[in-house]
Every structure is written in C-alpha cells, then in structure tokens.
Design a protein around this motif. Structure first.
Motif, PDB file in Angstrom:
ATOM      1  N   TRP A 299       0.815  -1.216   0.000  1.00  0.00           N
ATOM      2  CA  TRP A 299       0.000   0.000   0.000  1.00  0.00           C
ATOM      3  C   TRP A 299       0.847   1.265   0.000  1.00  0.00           C
ATOM      4  O   TRP A 299       0.424   2.313  -0.487  1.00  0.00           O
ATOM      5  CB  TRP A 299      -0.958  -0.021   1.180  1.00  0.00           C
ATOM      6  N   GLY A 300       2.074   1.164   0.525  1.00  0.00           N
ATOM      7  CA  GLY A 300       2.969   2.317   0.472  1.00  0.00           C
ATOM      8  C   GLY A 300       3.344   2.678  -0.946  1.00  0.00           C
ATOM      9  O   GLY A 300       3.426   3.860  -1.304  1.00  0.00           O
ATOM     10  N   ASP A 301       3.575   1.657  -1.783  1.00  0.00           N
ATOM     11  CA  ASP A 301       3.883   1.898  -3.202  1.00  0.00           C
ATOM     12  C   ASP A 301       2.693   2.538  -3.910  1.00  0.00           C
ATOM     13  O   ASP A 301       2.858   3.441  -4.744  1.00  0.00           O
ATOM     14  CB  ASP A 301       4.235   0.579  -3.894  1.00  0.00           C
ATOM     15  N   ILE A 302       1.509   2.046  -3.589  1.00  0.00           N
ATOM     16  CA  ILE A 302       0.301   2.593  -4.215  1.00  0.00           C
ATOM     17  C   ILE A 302       0.106   4.045  -3.794  1.00  0.00           C
ATOM     18  O   ILE A 302      -0.231   4.908  -4.618  1.00  0.00           O
ATOM     19  CB  ILE A 302      -0.921   1.734  -3.832  1.00  0.00           C
ATOM     20  N   ALA A 303       0.355   4.332  -2.501  1.00  0.00           N
ATOM     21  CA  ALA A 303       0.231   5.711  -2.012  1.00  0.00           C
ATOM     22  C   ALA A 303       1.246   6.624  -2.678  1.00  0.00           C
ATOM     23  O   ALA A 303       0.933   7.775  -3.031  1.00  0.00           O
ATOM     24  CB  ALA A 303       0.395   5.743  -0.495  1.00  0.00           C
ATOM     25  N   ASP A 304       2.475   6.144  -2.863  1.00  0.00           N
ATOM     26  CA  ASP A 304       3.501   6.954  -3.529  1.00  0.00           C
ATOM     27  C   ASP A 304       3.079   7.271  -4.960  1.00  0.00           C
ATOM     28  O   ASP A 304       3.250   8.408  -5.436  1.00  0.00           O
ATOM     29  CB  ASP A 304       4.838   6.206  -3.538  1.00  0.00           C
ATOM     30  N   TRP A 305       2.557   6.260  -5.667  1.00  0.00           N
ATOM     31  CA  TRP A 305       2.107   6.489  -7.048  1.00  0.00           C
ATOM     32  C   TRP A 305       0.968   7.507  -7.073  1.00  0.00           C
ATOM     33  O   TRP A 305       0.949   8.401  -7.917  1.00  0.00           O
ATOM     34  CB  TRP A 305       1.657   5.166  -7.671  1.00  0.00           C
ATOM     35  N   ASP A 332     -10.290   7.588  -1.096  1.00  0.00           N
ATOM     36  CA  ASP A 332     -11.097   7.039  -0.008  1.00  0.00           C
ATOM     37  C   ASP A 332     -10.527   5.728   0.519  1.00  0.00           C
ATOM     38  O   ASP A 332     -10.723   5.390   1.693  1.00  0.00           O
ATOM     39  CB  ASP A 332     -12.533   6.800  -0.490  1.00  0.00           C
ATOM     40  N   VAL A 333      -9.829   4.984  -0.329  1.00  0.00           N
ATOM     41  CA  VAL A 333      -9.330   3.661   0.042  1.00  0.00           C
ATOM     42  C   VAL A 333      -8.048   3.727   0.858  1.00  0.00           C
ATOM     43  O   VAL A 333      -7.879   3.007   1.857  1.00  0.00           O
ATOM     44  CB  VAL A 333      -9.104   2.814  -1.227  1.00  0.00           C
ATOM     45  N   LEU A 334      -7.112   4.576   0.466  1.00  0.00           N
ATOM     46  CA  LEU A 334      -5.781   4.583   1.065  1.00  0.00           C
ATOM     47  C   LEU A 334      -5.757   4.851   2.570  1.00  0.00           C
ATOM     48  O   LEU A 334      -4.958   4.224   3.286  1.00  0.00           O
ATOM     49  CB  LEU A 334      -4.892   5.606   0.345  1.00  0.00           C
ATOM     50  N   PRO A 335      -6.582   5.750   3.120  1.00  0.00           N
ATOM     51  CA  PRO A 335      -6.491   6.012   4.567  1.00  0.00           C
ATOM     52  C   PRO A 335      -6.743   4.791   5.452  1.00  0.00           C
ATOM     53  O   PRO A 335      -6.345   4.785   6.616  1.00  0.00           O
ATOM     54  CB  PRO A 335      -7.588   7.075   4.781  1.00  0.00           C
ATOM     55  N   GLY A 336      -7.351   3.745   4.931  1.00  0.00           N
ATOM     56  CA  GLY A 336      -7.631   2.570   5.746  1.00  0.00           C
ATOM     57  C   GLY A 336      -6.534   1.536   5.764  1.00  0.00           C
ATOM     58  O   GLY A 336      -6.720   0.451   6.322  1.00  0.00           O
ATOM     59  N   HIS A 337      -5.368   1.836   5.174  1.00  0.00           N
ATOM     60  CA  HIS A 337      -4.317   0.829   5.067  1.00  0.00           C
ATOM     61  C   HIS A 337      -2.981   1.361   5.583  1.00  0.00           C
ATOM     62  O   HIS A 337      -2.648   2.531   5.388  1.00  0.00           O
ATOM     63  CB  HIS A 337      -4.161   0.384   3.611  1.00  0.00           C
ATOM     64  N   ALA A 338      -2.222   0.450   6.222  1.00  0.00           N
ATOM     65  CA  ALA A 338      -0.886   0.799   6.686  1.00  0.00           C
ATOM     66  C   ALA A 338       0.040   0.931   5.486  1.00  0.00           C
ATOM     67  O   ALA A 338       0.092   0.038   4.632  1.00  0.00           O
ATOM     68  CB  ALA A 338      -0.365  -0.284   7.631  1.00  0.00           C
ATOM     69  N   LEU A 339       0.767   2.041   5.424  1.00  0.00           N
ATOM     70  CA  LEU A 339       1.622   2.310   4.268  1.00  0.00           C
ATOM     71  C   LEU A 339       3.052   1.866   4.556  1.00  0.00           C
ATOM     72  O   LEU A 339       3.995   2.654   4.564  1.00  0.00           O
ATOM     73  CB  LEU A 339       1.566   3.800   3.917  1.00  0.00           C
ATOM     74  N   ALA A 340       3.219   0.562   4.779  1.00  0.00           N
ATOM     75  CA  ALA A 340       4.526   0.019   5.145  1.00  0.00           C
ATOM     76  C   ALA A 340       5.421  -0.149   3.925  1.00  0.00           C
ATOM     77  O   ALA A 340       4.953  -0.288   2.795  1.00  0.00           O
ATOM     78  CB  ALA A 340       4.358  -1.330   5.839  1.00  0.00           C
ATOM     79  N   ARG A 341       6.737  -0.123   4.168  1.00  0.00           N
ATOM     80  CA  ARG A 341       7.693  -0.421   3.110  1.00  0.00           C
ATOM     81  C   ARG A 341       7.713  -1.922   2.864  1.00  0.00           C
ATOM     82  O   ARG A 341       7.378  -2.727   3.733  1.00  0.00           O
ATOM     83  CB  ARG A 341       9.096   0.027   3.525  1.00  0.00           C
ATOM     84  N   VAL A 342       8.098  -2.306   1.640  1.00  0.00           N
ATOM     85  CA  VAL A 342       8.219  -3.719   1.316  1.00  0.00           C
ATOM     86  C   VAL A 342       9.612  -3.976   0.751  1.00  0.00           C
ATOM     87  O   VAL A 342      10.286  -3.075   0.276  1.00  0.00           O
ATOM     88  CB  VAL A 342       7.150  -4.175   0.299  1.00  0.00           C
ATOM     89  N   ARG A 343      10.008  -5.225   0.806  1.00  0.00           N
ATOM     90  CA  ARG A 343      11.339  -5.596   0.355  1.00  0.00           C
ATOM     91  C   ARG A 343      11.329  -5.964  -1.125  1.00  0.00           C
ATOM     92  O   ARG A 343      10.378  -6.561  -1.624  1.00  0.00           O
ATOM     93  CB  ARG A 343      11.811  -6.809   1.167  1.00  0.00           C
ATOM     94  N   ARG A 344      12.377  -5.599  -1.823  1.00  0.00           N
ATOM     95  CA  ARG A 344      12.557  -5.975  -3.220  1.00  0.00           C
ATOM     96  C   ARG A 344      13.559  -7.122  -3.322  1.00  0.00           C
ATOM     97  O   ARG A 344      14.275  -7.433  -2.370  1.00  0.00           O
ATOM     98  CB  ARG A 344      13.035  -4.781  -4.043  1.00  0.00           C
ATOM     99  N   ALA A 345      13.621  -7.728  -4.499  1.00  0.00           N
ATOM    100  CA  ALA A 345      14.555  -8.824  -4.716  1.00  0.00           C
ATOM    101  C   ALA A 345      15.985  -8.338  -4.596  1.00  0.00           C
ATOM    102  O   ALA A 345      16.325  -7.240  -5.046  1.00  0.00           O
ATOM    103  CB  ALA A 345      14.324  -9.441  -6.099  1.00  0.00           C
ATOM    104  N   GLU A 346      16.832  -9.143  -3.984  1.00  0.00           N
ATOM    105  CA  GLU A 346      18.253  -8.836  -3.832  1.00  0.00           C
ATOM    106  C   GLU A 346      19.074  -9.915  -4.529  1.00  0.00           C
ATOM    107  O   GLU A 346      18.591 -11.018  -4.777  1.00  0.00           O
ATOM    108  CB  GLU A 346      18.611  -8.763  -2.349  1.00  0.00           C
ATOM    109  N   ALA A 347      20.312  -9.565  -4.815  1.00  0.00           N
ATOM    110  CA  ALA A 347      21.150 -10.510  -5.552  1.00  0.00           C
ATOM    111  C   ALA A 347      21.367 -11.802  -4.768  1.00  0.00           C
ATOM    112  O   ALA A 347      21.344 -12.892  -5.326  1.00  0.00           O
ATOM    113  CB  ALA A 347      22.489  -9.874  -5.890  1.00  0.00           C
ATOM    114  N   THR A 348      21.554 -11.674  -3.467  1.00  0.00           N
ATOM    115  CA  THR A 348      21.744 -12.856  -2.635  1.00  0.00           C
ATOM    116  C   THR A 348      20.544 -13.049  -1.733  1.00  0.00           C
ATOM    117  O   THR A 348      19.715 -12.156  -1.582  1.00  0.00           O
ATOM    118  CB  THR A 348      23.012 -12.733  -1.771  1.00  0.00           C
ATOM    119  N   MET A 349      20.447 -14.212  -1.123  1.00  0.00           N
ATOM    120  CA  MET A 349      19.337 -14.493  -0.222  1.00  0.00           C
ATOM    121  C   MET A 349      19.651 -13.894   1.141  1.00  0.00           C
ATOM    122  O   MET A 349      20.213 -14.554   2.018  1.00  0.00           O
ATOM    123  CB  MET A 349      19.099 -15.999  -0.128  1.00  0.00           C
ATOM    124  N   ALA A 350      19.306 -12.630   1.315  1.00  0.00           N
ATOM    125  CA  ALA A 350      19.672 -11.897   2.528  1.00  0.00           C
ATOM    126  C   ALA A 350      19.045 -12.531   3.757  1.00  0.00           C
ATOM    127  O   ALA A 350      17.886 -12.947   3.754  1.00  0.00           O
ATOM    128  CB  ALA A 350      19.219 -10.446   2.409  1.00  0.00           C
TER     129      ALA A 350
END
Length: 373
Positions: A299-305, A332-350
C-alpha cells in the motif's frame, strides 16, 4: 478445511513453491562454451509464492498450503513467506530428503528464457488444504486433475468460498471448450485474451468474455499492453480499462499481482470498474521491478504512485489529471491501510530484510514430515 472462525483467512492459495534466480541485462543469451555476465540479479520466492506475497502485501490475511523441502533454500523461503511477509503457513509442510525446486530466469533482447529443476510435490494439494483455516476466497488454476479426483478447492467452493480461477496453458493448444466444465462452482475466471478466444472460438476479447459469462458470475480478460476488460454476468455490466503507462522491466508474476488485486477489490465490495483499475494499477507497478513475488506492490507503493500522480495533475499535466480522475477512488481507500515499506529482490538471499514486514507475526512452528512415497 478447519472450521475455527478465529483463524479465518481472506484468501488461501496452494501449489508448488520455487526459488527463483533472475538474471537481467544480459547482452545475449548464453551459448555453449561461453560465459555471459549479467548487469542485474535478484533472488525471490517463486511459483505460488508470487500470489501469496502479492495478496499479503495488499493486506489480505493470506494462507499458503504448500510443500517445502529441508534444505537451506527452503529455510529462506519459509522465513521470507512466514516471518517477513506474514503469510500463514499452518497448512504448509516440510519434508525430509526432498529439495526445493529452482528456476533460473535469464532476460535478454526483450524476452527471457528459463531453466527449472524440481520434483512433483510429495503430497496432493487436497491433503494440505484440509488443514487450512476457512477462507473467504481461493485462487486456483483451471488444470486437469487425476481421473475422478476433485480439484483442491472444491470443498471450499461447496461451503461458499469464492473461487477465482485462472487459465493454465494448454500445451496441446487444443483449448477444448469441454474443459470449461471445470469452472463449475467458480466465482470468477480470468484468462488472457488468447486463452479466452481459443476456449470460446470467438474473434474478439469482448465476444469471448460474454461467452465465458455463461459459465461464471465474473469474467476478466487480460489484454496485456491494452489493459483489461470484465463482464459481470449477474448484472450484464461490462467494463474496459486502459493499461498503466510504465517502463516495464520484468513481467514475472504480474498476472499473480493482478489476481491478488482483483480478489482485494472483490472482498472489499468495490464496483466492477474500480476492481479492474486497481488490478491493472498493481500489476503495472509490479513490472517496474524484477523478481516476481518481491516486485509486488504494498500500500505504500500505491500511495507513492497516487501522490505523484496527483502532484503532476496539479502542475497542469493533462495526462496525469485524466489518470487521477480515473483513480479518484483511491483517495477514499488509502487512509484505511498501513503504508509500510516492502522488500525488493536482492542478488543474494539476505538473512535480514531492510524493510519491516507488512503484518509482523511470529513465525509458525515448522512441521517436518518424511517425504511421502
């Protein structure tokens, strides 16, 4: 499924889990006797994990019924899904002496080639799903089952769970219309345009969608670079939306993100066009990253967009203004959701993520079984 309502899920998915290794920016496909260097690499959970993570990142209480091995790859997959992404793994099992399936994807020249190694799951999906909490929805592929065997989602459909079916590629390319009988009990069907027209022997996607509406209450046909269209069989309403204009990097998992967003909008009670727009938006955001499951937006990505689109509209950008008008329901939809960061793919299995899980939960116990013979 177990019947404790306190543990109820929004969505349950089942299927094989892979470790995906994605190489991007190859100057050419590798040839025998040569070595090619890639400019980018990512590791991510793959297979049905694409759908599970996409659903969890949209705030759905998501359960996964899947088999995991007992190797280090499986340790990482289990931790990413259960601890980082908050996916309920209570119906998943780990098996001794059974290793994780691996897919290597190599992107070059605007396309990709894949190499996969793995083995069939040790137990049928129906055995795992029997231990899952009840769910409001399940997402499944329209695949063949063993003669006389019921699909894993049948018992859920019989108790009122909404079944969202996706088409599976027919290697024979016969696209037998009789296969559509397997949609009995499904709420929605979301093939792509080629699949929809092949099954219905029609000439255009709208014609195909209307024909398919005779089999399920909701038909959604994805149109690739042209967006998507839908038909609500109960009301006769039709909707068609344009694609999101983005710089696409990797389409891996975009269909799973689309499906997760469609389920989210349906369970939230949104209108047909809003559901379709939201699914197109989420899949459009996903293809800007590589790595399948970990490209899925939160939801954080959606809010940024949304903020960027509204900001551009206020400067007089007419295209942004038109887009903001179409997606005004997000205000109307966005205020009801936590705008947390999410992880992206990394080269190694962090071992540790640089982002907090969307829904922090303690890790589920890790049941380990001997592999079924």
């Amino acid at each position: 499924m177990s019947a404790d309502p306190a543990d109820a899920l929004d969505v349950l998915v089942s299927g094989p889990v892979f470790l995906d290794l994605i190489f991007t920016g190859l100057p050419s496909a590798p040839r025998a006797g040569t070595e090619v260097w890639a400019s980018g690499m990512g590791s991510a959970p793959g297979g049905i994990a694409n759908l599970a993570i996409a659903s969890a990142r949209l705030g759905l209480r998501t359960g996964l019924a899947a088999a995991f091995g007992d190797d280090a790859y499986a340790d990482w997959l289990w931790a990413v899904l259960g601890e980082q992404e908050g996916v309920n793994l209570s119906a998943s099992r780990r098996y001794r002496h059974w290793h994780t399936s691996v897919t290597v994807s190599m992107a070059s020249g605007g396309d990709r080639a894949m190499v996969t190694h793995g083995h069939p799951d040790p137990e049928p999906a129906t055995d795992l799903v029997a231990a899952a909490p009840p769910a409001g929805a399940v997402v499944a592929e329209l695949t063949q089952t063993a003669t006389g065997a019921e699909p894993w989602w049948r018992s859920a459909a019989d108790t009122g769970t909404l079944v969202f079916a996706d088409a599976a590629w027919d290697p024979s390319e016969a696209w037998d219309a009789a296969d559509l009988r397997r949609l009995d009990g499904c709420y929605a069907f979301s093939p792509n345009a080629v699949e929809a027209m092949a099954y219905t022997r029609t000439a255009t996607p709208p014609e195909a969608a209307r024909a398919l509406a005779e089999h399920v209450p909701l038909v959604v046909v994805t149109l690739g670079a042209e967006g998507a269209l839908a038909v609500d069989a109960a009301t006769g309403q039709e909707a068609r939306v344009e694609p999101l204009r983005v710089d696409a990097l990797d389409a891996t998992g975009a269909g799973d993100v689309f499906a997760a967003a469609l389920v989210t909008g349906t369970l939230s009670g949104w209108g047909l066009e809003q559901r379709l727009r939201f699914a197109v938006l989420c899949s459009g955001l996903a293809v800007q990253h590589f790595g399948g499951s970990l490209a899925a937006p939160g939801w954080g990505d959606i809010a940024d967009w949304w903020d960027a689109t509204v900001g551009a509209a206020r400067t007089g950008d007419r295209a942004a203004r038109a887009t903001a008008d179409r997606y005004e329901f997000l205000a109307d939809v966005l205020p009801g959701h936590a705008l947390a960061r999410v992880r992206r793919a990394e080269a190694t299995m962090a071992r540790r993520s640089d982002a907090q899980p969307t829904t922090p939960t303690p890790a589920d116990p890790v049941p380990v079984r001997l592999r079924a013979e």
